[in-house]
Design an enzyme around this catalytic site. Structure first.
Site, PDB file in Angstrom:
ATOM      1  N   CYS A 163     -31.264   4.203  -7.367  1.00 54.93           N
ATOM      2  CA  CYS A 163     -30.564   2.968  -5.824  1.00 54.93           C
ATOM      3  C   CYS A 163     -30.799   3.424  -4.692  1.00 54.93           C
ATOM      4  O   CYS A 163     -30.603   4.948  -4.627  1.00 54.93           O
ATOM      5  CB  CYS A 163     -29.842   2.504  -6.794  1.00 54.93           C
ATOM      6  SG  CYS A 163     -28.334   1.367  -5.300  1.00 54.93           S
ATOM      7  N   GLU A 209     -20.983   1.852  -0.075  1.00 54.48           N
ATOM      8  CA  GLU A 209     -20.605   0.122   1.988  1.00 54.48           C
ATOM      9  C   GLU A 209     -19.642   0.562   1.717  1.00 54.48           C
ATOM     10  O   GLU A 209     -18.684   1.015   3.222  1.00 54.48           O
ATOM     11  CB  GLU A 209     -21.270  -0.601   0.905  1.00 54.48           C
ATOM     12  CG  GLU A 209     -23.028  -0.659   0.633  1.00 54.48           C
ATOM     13  CD  GLU A 209     -23.379  -1.977   0.775  1.00 54.48           C
ATOM     14  OE1 GLU A 209     -23.441  -2.934   1.276  1.00 54.48           O
ATOM     15  OE2 GLU A 209     -24.336  -1.744   1.056  1.00 54.48           O
ATOM     16  N   ASP A 252     -35.577  -4.064   1.883  1.00 48.44           N
ATOM     17  CA  ASP A 252     -34.867  -3.856   1.035  1.00 48.44           C
ATOM     18  C   ASP A 252     -34.247  -5.328   0.790  1.00 48.44           C
ATOM     19  O   ASP A 252     -34.055  -5.893   1.816  1.00 48.44           O
ATOM     20  CB  ASP A 252     -33.909  -2.557   1.023  1.00 48.44           C
ATOM     21  CG  ASP A 252     -32.290  -2.493   0.613  1.00 48.44           C
ATOM     22  OD1 ASP A 252     -33.353  -2.085  -0.637  1.00 48.44           O
ATOM     23  OD2 ASP A 252     -31.465  -1.805   0.935  1.00 48.44           O
ATOM     24  N   SER A 253     -32.840  -4.686  -0.294  1.00 47.78           N
ATOM     25  CA  SER A 253     -31.833  -5.788   0.055  1.00 47.78           C
ATOM     26  C   SER A 253     -30.830  -6.198   1.008  1.00 47.78           C
ATOM     27  O   SER A 253     -30.583  -7.322   1.365  1.00 47.78           O
ATOM     28  CB  SER A 253     -31.400  -5.932  -1.614  1.00 47.78           C
ATOM     29  OG  SER A 253     -30.595  -4.869  -1.997  1.00 47.78           O
ATOM     30  N   HIS A 276     -28.630   3.641  -2.361  1.00 48.66           N
ATOM     31  CA  HIS A 276     -27.324   3.701  -2.346  1.00 48.66           C
ATOM     32  C   HIS A 276     -27.076   5.655  -2.696  1.00 48.66           C
ATOM     33  O   HIS A 276     -26.517   5.982  -1.979  1.00 48.66           O
ATOM     34  CB  HIS A 276     -25.929   3.329  -1.889  1.00 48.66           C
ATOM     35  CG  HIS A 276     -26.506   1.419  -2.011  1.00 48.66           C
ATOM     36  ND1 HIS A 276     -27.283   0.830  -2.328  1.00 48.66           N
ATOM     37  CD2 HIS A 276     -25.226   0.598  -1.356  1.00 48.66           C
ATOM     38  CE1 HIS A 276     -27.341   0.034  -0.932  1.00 48.66           C
ATOM     39  NE2 HIS A 276     -25.705  -0.199  -1.129  1.00 48.66           N
ATOM     40  N   CYS A 301     -36.182  -0.881  -1.797  1.00 48.48           N
ATOM     41  CA  CYS A 301     -35.366  -1.117  -3.216  1.00 48.48           C
ATOM     42  C   CYS A 301     -35.626  -1.343  -4.324  1.00 48.48           C
ATOM     43  O   CYS A 301     -36.831  -1.548  -4.665  1.00 48.48           O
ATOM     44  CB  CYS A 301     -34.689  -2.984  -2.680  1.00 48.48           C
ATOM     45  SG  CYS A 301     -33.272  -3.508  -3.775  1.00 48.48           S
TER      46      CYS A 301
HETATM   47  N1  DGL Z   1     -30.794  -1.509  -2.936  1.00 47.44           N
HETATM   48  C1  DGL Z   1     -30.396  -2.479  -4.066  1.00 47.44           C
HETATM   49  C2  DGL Z   1     -31.044  -0.921  -4.747  1.00 47.44           C
HETATM   50  O1  DGL Z   1     -32.065  -0.113  -5.343  1.00 47.44           O
HETATM   51  C3  DGL Z   1     -29.082  -2.330  -4.099  1.00 47.44           C
HETATM   52  C4  DGL Z   1     -28.214  -3.566  -3.896  1.00 47.44           C
HETATM   53  C5  DGL Z   1     -28.698  -4.641  -4.498  1.00 47.44           C
HETATM   54  O2  DGL Z   1     -27.722  -4.684  -5.496  1.00 47.44           O
HETATM   55  O3  DGL Z   1     -28.751  -5.533  -3.923  1.00 47.44           O
HETATM   56  O4  DGL Z   1     -31.275  -1.593  -6.697  1.00 47.44           O
END
Ligand code: DGL
Length: 276
Positions: free
Chosen positions: A193, A161, A19-20, A195, A82
């Site tokens: 997403c 977050e 993931d990012s 989150h 991600c």
């Molecule tokens: N993990 C990213 C997503 O699911 C969200 C956070 C980011 O912008 O990197 O799109």
């Protein structure tokens, strides 16, 4: 009569997830829940998060580097947790690597189509995810009659977050983004997403309990289980799987936010300098 031998091929190598940043832990949580015997290697590119505001070229480059890191850990399958990477980089990843690669878009889109009763589906995600139109295209590929209403919600991931414990402020942000979708009379919303599952309860309150919420982390984990089962790649281990965490920036923030996302302690996190 001779008994036919059942061919069982097991694969005890870990599942790789990237993931990012920290958000992909929502996928780890679901996956470890339904595949408790599997080892997992998680890589969070915390030095370069967020991906959601970046260009497609950059997201593709970062995603390829993340996959290369996981392959060095000898993973049997890569889950692109991600949503942004999945939306933008999945074709490039599949072209470049032989290992099975699973993104979150297709499983989420399938579950949304299954859940939807009035042919009106909403999708929320980062700016890059929504700009890519990946969810919308996938949903319409599965069922051409679906109408898809998408909205980028760039404030949501950082707010989650930051763990806004003031529910009113978070609710205001959710309302700001979701009111236009509500007006479109969607009956299903894809949480596009990593989150968003964390604030599922607040989203449900804003939209009303009758709206179906599709958690792409859950959809993807179910899909991974099916894939590993069908291809006989499940681990044969009888003990609980281990999860190894790697990040590209300092570990403290990841630990603080990650423990909340995962709802358990994270003891060992390794910082790696890779791809920068
Ligand atoms: N993990 C990213 C997503 O699911 C969200 C956070 C980011 O912008 O990197 O799109």
């Amino acid at each position: 009569m001779k008994r036919r031998k059942v061919l069982r091929q097991n694969d005890n190598r870990p599942i790789g997830i990237f993931d990012s940043g920290v958000g992909g832990l929502t996928v780890v949580k679901e996956l470890a829940g339904i595949l408790p015997r599997e080892d997992i290697v998680y890589y969070g590119d915390t030095a370069r998060v967020p991906y959601g505001t970046k260009s497609s070229n950059t997201i593709v480059r970062f995603s390829i580097e993340n996959a290369l890191f996981l392959l060095k850990q000898n993973v049997k399958l890569i889950v692109v947790a991600c949503n942004t990477s999945s939306s933008v980089a999945l074709p490039a990843l599949k072209r470049n690597f032989k290992v099975p690669i699973v993104g979150v878009i297709h499983p989420g889109a399938c579950d949304a189509v299954k859940a939807c009763r009035n042919s009106r589906i909403g999708v929320i995600g980062t700016t890059a995810t929504i700009k890519s139109d990946a969810y919308s295209r996938q949903i319409k590929r599965i069922s051409a009659s679906m109408k898809v209403y998408s909205r980028g919600c760039p404030l949501l991931a950082p707010a989650i977050e930051e763990s806004l414990d003031d529910d009113r402020l978070m609710t205001d942000i959710i309302r700001y983004y979701l009111d236009p979708l509500k007006k479109m009379r969607i009956d299903t919303l894809v949480l596009g997403c990593t989150h968003y599952p964390i604030i599922k309860g607040l989203i449900a309150k804003v939209l009303g309990r009758q709206t179906n919420l599709v958690d792409s982390a859950k959809s993807t984990s179910a899909h991974v289980k099916e894939l590993l089962t069908q291809s006989m790649l499940l681990s044969s281990s009888r003990s609980k799987g281990r999860i190894k965490f790697f990040v590209s920036d300092e570990t403290q923030n990841f630990k603080r936010i990650g423990e909340r996302f995962l709802n358990k302690r994270i003891d060992h996190i390794r910082k790696v300098v890779y791809g920068i």
